[in-house]
Design a protein around this motif. Structure first.
Motif, PDB file in Angstrom:
ATOM      1  N   MET A  30      50.822  35.416  48.848  1.00 37.99           N
ATOM      2  CA  MET A  30      52.166  35.411  49.431  1.00 37.99           C
ATOM      3  C   MET A  30      53.248  35.615  48.377  1.00 37.99           C
ATOM      4  SD  MET A  30      51.883  32.369  52.295  1.00 37.99           S
ATOM      5  CE  MET A  30      51.408  31.102  51.097  1.00 37.99           C
ATOM      6  N   GLY A  31      52.813  35.830  47.115  1.00 38.67           N
ATOM      7  CA  GLY A  31      53.766  36.040  46.036  1.00 38.67           C
ATOM      8  C   GLY A  31      54.467  34.781  45.591  1.00 38.67           C
ATOM      9  N   GLU A  32      53.808  33.617  45.768  1.00 32.80           N
ATOM     10  CA  GLU A  32      54.464  32.346  45.485  1.00 32.80           C
ATOM     11  C   GLU A  32      53.709  31.467  44.494  1.00 32.80           C
ATOM     12  OE1 GLU A  32      54.866  30.518  49.273  1.00 32.80           O
ATOM     13  OE2 GLU A  32      56.288  32.008  50.064  1.00 32.80           O
ATOM     14  N   CYS A  33      52.675  31.987  43.818  1.00 36.90           N
ATOM     15  CA  CYS A  33      51.890  31.154  42.898  1.00 36.90           C
ATOM     16  C   CYS A  33      52.710  30.852  41.645  1.00 36.90           C
ATOM     17  CB  CYS A  33      50.589  31.843  42.511  1.00 36.90           C
ATOM     18  SG  CYS A  33      49.555  30.842  41.402  1.00 36.90           S
ATOM     19  N   THR A  34      52.867  29.568  41.349  1.00 39.42           N
ATOM     20  CA  THR A  34      53.667  29.151  40.194  1.00 39.42           C
ATOM     21  C   THR A  34      52.831  29.027  38.926  1.00 39.42           C
ATOM     22  OG1 THR A  34      53.325  26.813  40.781  1.00 39.42           O
ATOM     23  CG2 THR A  34      55.302  27.904  41.659  1.00 39.42           C
ATOM     24  N   ARG A  35      51.510  29.132  39.044  1.00 35.07           N
ATOM     25  CA  ARG A  35      50.634  29.005  37.879  1.00 35.07           C
ATOM     26  C   ARG A  35      50.427  30.343  37.155  1.00 35.07           C
ATOM     27  NH1 ARG A  35      47.537  24.339  37.507  1.00 35.07           N
ATOM     28  NH2 ARG A  35      47.790  22.874  39.234  1.00 35.07           N
ATOM     29  N   GLY A  36      50.815  31.423  37.818  1.00 31.45           N
ATOM     30  CA  GLY A  36      50.657  32.734  37.200  1.00 31.45           C
ATOM     31  C   GLY A  36      49.198  33.079  36.967  1.00 31.45           C
ATOM     32  N   GLY A  37      48.939  33.831  35.889  1.00 34.40           N
ATOM     33  CA  GLY A  37      47.590  34.289  35.604  1.00 34.40           C
ATOM     34  C   GLY A  37      46.616  33.196  35.245  1.00 34.40           C
ATOM     35  N   PHE A  38      47.117  31.993  34.969  1.00 32.15           N
ATOM     36  CA  PHE A  38      46.235  30.896  34.577  1.00 32.15           C
ATOM     37  C   PHE A  38      45.882  29.982  35.751  1.00 32.15           C
ATOM     38  CE2 PHE A  38      48.171  32.284  30.628  1.00 32.15           C
ATOM     39  CZ  PHE A  38      47.061  32.372  29.805  1.00 32.15           C
ATOM     40  N   CYS A  39      46.135  30.451  36.953  1.00 32.50           N
ATOM     41  CA  CYS A  39      45.706  29.737  38.155  1.00 32.50           C
ATOM     42  C   CYS A  39      44.189  29.666  38.171  1.00 32.50           C
ATOM     43  CB  CYS A  39      46.221  30.467  39.396  1.00 32.50           C
ATOM     44  SG  CYS A  39      45.731  29.712  40.962  1.00 32.50           S
ATOM     45  N   ASN A  40      43.636  28.586  38.689  1.00 30.54           N
ATOM     46  CA  ASN A  40      42.182  28.404  38.731  1.00 30.54           C
ATOM     47  C   ASN A  40      41.536  28.976  39.985  1.00 30.54           C
ATOM     48  OD1 ASN A  40      41.645  27.110  36.220  1.00 30.54           O
ATOM     49  ND2 ASN A  40      42.604  25.256  37.021  1.00 30.54           N
ATOM     50  N   PHE A  41      42.335  29.527  40.886  1.00 32.31           N
ATOM     51  CA  PHE A  41      41.787  30.247  42.032  1.00 32.31           C
ATOM     52  C   PHE A  41      41.954  31.743  41.783  1.00 32.31           C
ATOM     53  CE2 PHE A  41      42.457  26.098  43.971  1.00 32.31           C
ATOM     54  CZ  PHE A  41      41.307  25.948  44.726  1.00 32.31           C
ATOM     55  N   MET A  42      41.162  32.545  42.474  1.00 31.66           N
ATOM     56  CA  MET A  42      41.134  33.980  42.221  1.00 31.66           C
ATOM     57  C   MET A  42      42.448  34.669  42.568  1.00 31.66           C
ATOM     58  SD  MET A  42      37.444  35.216  43.652  1.00 31.66           S
ATOM     59  CE  MET A  42      35.905  34.411  43.215  1.00 31.66           C
ATOM     60  N   HIS A  43      42.935  35.458  41.633  1.00 41.34           N
ATOM     61  CA  HIS A  43      44.001  36.429  41.897  1.00 41.34           C
ATOM     62  C   HIS A  43      43.318  37.799  41.875  1.00 41.34           C
ATOM     63  CE1 HIS A  43      47.603  33.797  40.332  1.00 41.34           C
ATOM     64  NE2 HIS A  43      46.865  33.189  41.255  1.00 41.34           N
ATOM     65  N   LEU A  44      43.073  38.360  43.032  1.00 39.29           N
ATOM     66  CA  LEU A  44      42.295  39.602  43.106  1.00 39.29           C
ATOM     67  C   LEU A  44      43.173  40.820  42.868  1.00 39.29           C
ATOM     68  CD1 LEU A  44      39.939  38.864  46.134  1.00 39.29           C
ATOM     69  CD2 LEU A  44      39.580  38.426  43.695  1.00 39.29           C
ATOM     70  N   LYS A  45      42.675  41.720  42.041  1.00 43.03           N
ATOM     71  CA  LYS A  45      43.402  42.941  41.706  1.00 43.03           C
ATOM     72  C   LYS A  45      43.074  44.012  42.742  1.00 43.03           C
ATOM     73  CE  LYS A  45      44.488  45.846  37.723  1.00 43.03           C
ATOM     74  NZ  LYS A  45      45.914  45.469  37.766  1.00 43.03           N
ATOM     75  N   PRO A  46      44.081  44.549  43.445  1.00 42.00           N
ATOM     76  CA  PRO A  46      43.790  45.523  44.512  1.00 42.00           C
ATOM     77  C   PRO A  46      43.554  46.929  43.982  1.00 42.00           C
ATOM     78  CG  PRO A  46      46.151  45.118  44.401  1.00 42.00           C
ATOM     79  CD  PRO A  46      45.515  44.202  43.382  1.00 42.00           C
ATOM     80  N   ILE A  47      42.719  47.665  44.680  1.00 38.69           N
ATOM     81  CA  ILE A  47      42.540  49.089  44.410  1.00 38.69           C
ATOM     82  C   ILE A  47      43.451  49.866  45.358  1.00 38.69           C
ATOM     83  CG2 ILE A  47      40.194  48.909  43.532  1.00 38.69           C
ATOM     84  CD1 ILE A  47      39.183  49.710  46.298  1.00 38.69           C
ATOM     85  N   SER A  48      43.600  51.152  45.119  1.00 40.66           N
ATOM     86  CA  SER A  48      44.452  51.972  45.979  1.00 40.66           C
ATOM     87  C   SER A  48      43.833  52.089  47.370  1.00 40.66           C
ATOM     88  CB  SER A  48      44.636  53.359  45.366  1.00 40.66           C
ATOM     89  OG  SER A  48      43.389  54.037  45.286  1.00 40.66           O
ATOM     90  N   ARG A  49      44.665  52.306  48.361  1.00 40.84           N
ATOM     91  CA  ARG A  49      44.184  52.409  49.743  1.00 40.84           C
ATOM     92  C   ARG A  49      43.224  53.577  49.910  1.00 40.84           C
ATOM     93  NH1 ARG A  49      49.697  51.446  53.360  1.00 40.84           N
ATOM     94  NH2 ARG A  49      50.085  49.284  52.711  1.00 40.84           N
ATOM     95  N   GLU A  50      43.532  54.693  49.245  1.00 40.21           N
ATOM     96  CA  GLU A  50      42.681  55.870  49.366  1.00 40.21           C
ATOM     97  C   GLU A  50      41.278  55.581  48.842  1.00 40.21           C
ATOM     98  OE1 GLU A  50      45.594  55.763  47.898  1.00 40.21           O
ATOM     99  OE2 GLU A  50      46.900  56.902  49.258  1.00 40.21           O
ATOM    100  N   LEU A  51      41.189  54.909  47.697  1.00 37.57           N
ATOM    101  CA  LEU A  51      39.886  54.596  47.128  1.00 37.57           C
ATOM    102  C   LEU A  51      39.136  53.608  48.004  1.00 37.57           C
ATOM    103  CD1 LEU A  51      37.869  54.924  44.839  1.00 37.57           C
ATOM    104  CD2 LEU A  51      39.034  53.088  43.610  1.00 37.57           C
ATOM    105  N   ARG A  52      39.837  52.650  48.578  1.00 35.57           N
ATOM    106  CA  ARG A  52      39.177  51.679  49.467  1.00 35.57           C
ATOM    107  C   ARG A  52      38.551  52.383  50.665  1.00 35.57           C
ATOM    108  NH1 ARG A  52      38.730  46.472  50.260  1.00 35.57           N
ATOM    109  NH2 ARG A  52      39.990  46.063  48.406  1.00 35.57           N
TER     110      ARG A  52
END
Length: 217
Positions: free
Chosen positions: A162-184
């Motif tokens: 939701m764009g609201e994580c305050t821990r940033g990249g050091f959050c202990n839950f997964m922040h998944l990196k999206p691929i492009s829609r075409e590739l998906r």
């Protein structure tokens, strides 16, 4: 008592088993964790830790800290899509159909660049782990293991989505990196197209058989 233990297994209330390992297949404490990491003996999902190297983070300072490089967002997405496609196609062609593949965009050592691959069949996941541990990638030996993760919805950071994580990249839950829609669309439609092609000749041959008269035999 047994029902109570079963109800809290893998949750924050469980004082014996690590809830983070149960949910994301990784823990920032690693082997030093005070709770048990129950490694699965069978699973549809494999984990390849730290496989993806983000080009925006590859420059290292003198003290060993990763620093940002001048890579544009477009170049970054192209690099990531190429990596994702190479790994996805290689694994699916060699070991079996993939239901889902995800790459972590976290910065913590236990999650950075980690690749999770969920195969359709457990036997394909097991075979891939056995083989991948004899492989190298980008000059580094590959380490692969079976993962307890089967539902990525429980593994992902909802605040990040939701764009609201305050821990940033050091959050202990997964922040998944999206691929492009075409590739998906291209990657996840591969097997459907192949299954469609493999079925269609049989359907046509059956229709021809039905049209044959006894004299054709």
């Amino acid at each position: 008592m047994a029902e109570h233990l079963a109800s809290i297994f893998g949750t924050e209330k469980d004082k014996v088993n690590c809830s983070f390992y149960f949910k994301i297949g990784a823990c920032r404490h690693g082997d030093r964790c005070s709770r048990t990491h129950n490694k699965p003996t069978f699973s549809q999902t494999i984990l390849i830790p730290n496989l993806y190297r983000n080009p925006q983070l590859v420059a290292m300072s003198a003290d060993g800290a990763e620093q940002m490089t001048n890579v544009t967002d477009i170049e970054m997405q192209e690099h990531y899509d190429e990596f994702f496609e190479d790994v996805f196609v290689e694994l699916e062609d060699k070991y079996g159909e993939i239901e889902e593949m995800n790459v972590c965009d976290n910065l913590g050592d236990h999650l950075v660049g980690s690749v999770y691959v969920k195969f359709r069949r457990e036997k394909d996941a097991e075979r891939s782990v056995e083989d991948l541990n004899n492989r190298w990638f980008n000059g580094m030996p590959v380490h692969a293991e079976l993962s307890p993760v089967t539902d990525f919805r429980e593994s992902c950071c909802r605040q990040y989505e939701m764009g609201e994580c305050t821990r940033g990249g050091f959050c202990n839950f997964m922040h998944l990196k999206p691929i492009s829609r075409e590739l998906r669309r291209e990657l996840y439609g591969r097997r459907k197209r192949e299954r469609g092609r493999s079925r269609s000749p049989r359907r046509r041959s059956r229709s021809r058989d039905r049209r044959r008269s006894p004299r054709d035999y």
